[in-house]
Write a protein that holds these residues in place. Structure first.
Motif: not given
Length: 302
Positions: A217, A219-220
């Motif tokens: 993931d 983006e995080n």
């Protein structure tokens, strides 16, 4: 089932490997015949990454390890090697975290007013994980930068940000080592030199393994870097100015990205330059990205 890929070295031989949980197995035991040239690291897998990944997923799902030897980095003469032995290029994005600009450079910007900043490091300046290297004698302002590294798995030019994921094989941890006294050299005609300051021997540690993009993931994720157990950098990819897709779109508008290329995506706040605090012989750097592993680099006197 998630897994990661790495290259191990034992007795001078490169062994592409699969990390399943905490265990490492030779790739030839898990998915026989998938790599024809182990000396190139994982490069054989990348040009047909979608096909390679599908075969790997199937092989890992059906693998129980019975009767297969495990490999342990740091034991029995086994150590990490380069993920891609000879990438065509190592591309680096600079100034790509808001917190880096805000805290380290004391600047606030509007993204729409600027373009991405890129520079290159030589493919032979890549360094494997868990290595001890000489302190570079040409600098007294030797600095660290934890970064996420994209490993390209499909060739492309003029790639749109929305299509960038199709060109990414996976991600690794990187450390963009920098000689700040040469990067901002007052004797340079422009007082700025990204070759002497960024592209020197051992300036691009990458590793310890590649995590396929499907399992990340991007983006995080948290990024951290310690020097001698002192936490220096501690931030998240939510602070990135240009996204992974935007970086790929920007760079590929200038130059073709090819399988095995490595793209450093920028560093968050906490570099040594901000406090005029730099590395010295004997220091140990540990760069960590959530879910991607820990990249250790040790310094000795040259």
């Amino acid at each position: 089932m998630s897994f990661a890929l790495c290259v191990l070295e034992k007795n001078g031989q490169q062994i592409p490997a699969v990390k399943i949980g905490d265990q490492f197995y030779a790739l030839s035991d898990v998915a026989p015949g998938l790599i024809a040239n182990p000396a190139e690291g994982l490069l054989d897998l990348l040009p047909q990454w979608d096909e390679s990944f599908a075969k790997l997923e199937q092989a890992v799902a059906g693998f129980d390890g019975t009767g297969k030897a495990t490999l342990t980095p740091g034991a029995d003469g086994v150590r990490y090697d380069l993920l891609v032995t000879n990438p065509k290029k190592i591309v680096c994005a600079g100034m790509n975290y808001y917190c880096h600009l805000r805290k380290d450079a004391k600047r606030e910007i509007k993204k729409e007013d600027y373009d991405c900043l890129f520079f290159l490091k030589g493919s032979d300046q890549q360094l494997a994980a868990d290595r001890t290297i000489p302190f570079p004698s040409h600098t007294v302002k030797y600095d660290w930068e934890v970064e996420i590294v994209i490993v390209i798995g499909k060739e492309g030019r003029n790639i749109k940000a929305a299509d960038a994921a199709q060109h990414i094989a996976g991600y690794a941890v990187g450390n963009d080592l920098s000689a700040r006294d040469w990067q901002f050299n007052p004797r340079h005609i422009r007082q700025f030199d990204l070759v002497a300051g960024k592209a020197f021997d051992n300036a691009a540690p990458v590793g310890p393994w590649l995590v396929p993009a499907k399992f990340v993931d991007i983006e995080n994720l948290w990024l951290k870097l310690w020097v001698n157990d002192d936490l220096k950098q501690d931030s998240t990819t939510k602070e990135m100015i240009w996204t992974v897709g935007e970086l790929i779109e920007s760079y590929s508008s200038h130059s073709t990205l090819r399988p095995g290329d490595l793209l450093f995506t920028g560093a968050p706040a906490g570099v040594g330059m901000a406090t005029d605090t730099y590395l010295k012989p004997g220091d140990v750097m540990v760069a960590e990205v959530e879910g991607l592993g820990r990249l250790e680099t040790r310094l000795r006197a040259d």
